[in-house]
Design a protein around this motif. Structure first.
Motif, short mmCIF file in Angstrom:
data_model
loop_
_atom_site.label_atom_id
_atom_site.label_comp_id
_atom_site.label_asym_id
_atom_site.label_seq_id
_atom_site.Cartn_x
_atom_site.Cartn_y
_atom_site.Cartn_z
N THR A 1 5.36 13.94 0.77
CA THR A 1 4.72 13.03 1.71
C THR A 1 4.57 11.68 1.04
OG1 THR A 1 3.51 14.85 2.67
CG2 THR A 1 2.70 12.65 3.14
N ARG A 2 5.19 10.69 1.62
CA ARG A 2 5.09 9.33 1.10
C ARG A 2 4.92 8.37 2.27
NH1 ARG A 2 7.45 12.51 -2.09
NH2 ARG A 2 8.07 12.13 -4.24
N ARG A 3 4.07 7.37 2.05
CA ARG A 3 3.86 6.36 3.08
C ARG A 3 3.74 5.01 2.40
NH1 ARG A 3 -0.73 7.82 6.82
NH2 ARG A 3 -1.96 7.37 4.99
N LYS A 4 4.55 4.07 2.83
CA LYS A 4 4.54 2.73 2.24
C LYS A 4 4.27 1.72 3.34
CE LYS A 4 7.39 -0.47 -0.38
NZ LYS A 4 8.69 -0.68 -1.02
N ASN A 5 3.25 0.91 3.15
CA ASN A 5 2.89 -0.14 4.10
C ASN A 5 2.73 -1.45 3.35
OD1 ASN A 5 2.75 1.28 6.52
ND2 ASN A 5 0.69 2.02 6.05
N VAL B 1 0.87 -1.17 0.00
CA VAL B 1 0.00 0.00 0.00
C VAL B 1 0.91 1.22 0.00
CG1 VAL B 1 -1.83 1.22 1.22
CG2 VAL B 1 -1.71 -1.28 1.31
N TYR B 2 0.86 2.01 -1.06
CA TYR B 2 1.75 3.16 -1.21
C TYR B 2 0.90 4.40 -1.43
CZ TYR B 2 5.73 5.96 -2.69
OH TYR B 2 6.71 6.91 -2.78
N LYS B 3 1.05 5.36 -0.53
CA LYS B 3 0.32 6.61 -0.65
C LYS B 3 1.32 7.74 -0.81
CE LYS B 3 -3.63 5.12 2.01
NZ LYS B 3 -4.52 5.41 3.11
N MET B 4 1.03 8.64 -1.75
CA MET B 4 1.93 9.75 -2.01
C MET B 4 1.11 10.99 -2.33
SD MET B 4 4.77 10.18 -4.96
CE MET B 4 3.75 10.98 -6.17
N ARG B 5 1.51 12.10 -1.75
CA ARG B 5 0.89 13.38 -2.09
C ARG B 5 1.89 14.15 -2.94
NH1 ARG B 5 -1.31 16.51 2.79
NH2 ARG B 5 -2.23 17.68 1.08
#
Length: 127
Positions: A101-105, A92-96
């Motif tokens: 802002t990046r978040r990888k789960n 699950v990769y979220k990026m703005r």
């Protein structure tokens, strides 16, 4: 590309034969056939233990179909727990954009592999 006579015959000649049941487990509906294994969400049953599912929505014994409203009365499916496993890893990769802002789960679903031992309607096994 048009279908050939062989492929259309194969599609028409491949109806499901034998008994099957559609059951409700883990908030989902599953099409279960005897002597096959399936992966369900993690169940609180030990390995080599048995589990009985009473939430049977539909039963087909190979000749006739019984549809429940919502469940078939007296129908049960007997399952044997083979193993507790984990599913494939999902990233699950979220990026703005433009905000740094990046978040990888990662996530792996906890599963239980079960074997369908029997499908029973009114105390009589159909499989």
């Amino acid at each position: 590309m048009s279908p050939t006579p062989e492929t259309t015959a194969a599609v028409q000649d491949s109806p499901v034969t034998g008994a099957y049941a559609i059951v409700e487990a883990s908030g989902q509906q599953f099409w279960l056939q005897p002597n096959r294994y399936y992966d369900l969400d993690r169940l609180a049953v030990d390995v080599d233990g048995t589990l009985t599912i009473d939430n049977v929505l539909l039963v087909n014994d190979g000749k006739a179909t019984t549809l429940g409203q919502p469940y078939v009365k007296g129908a049960t499916v007997q399952l044997k727990v083979m193993a507790h496993r984990r599913g494939q890893k999902i990233i699950v990769y979220k990026m703005r954009p433009k905000k740094k802002t990046r978040r990888k789960n990662g996530h792996r679903q906890e599963l239980t592999r079960v074997m369908v031992e029997s499908i029973t309607v009114g105390g009589k096994s159909i499989s």
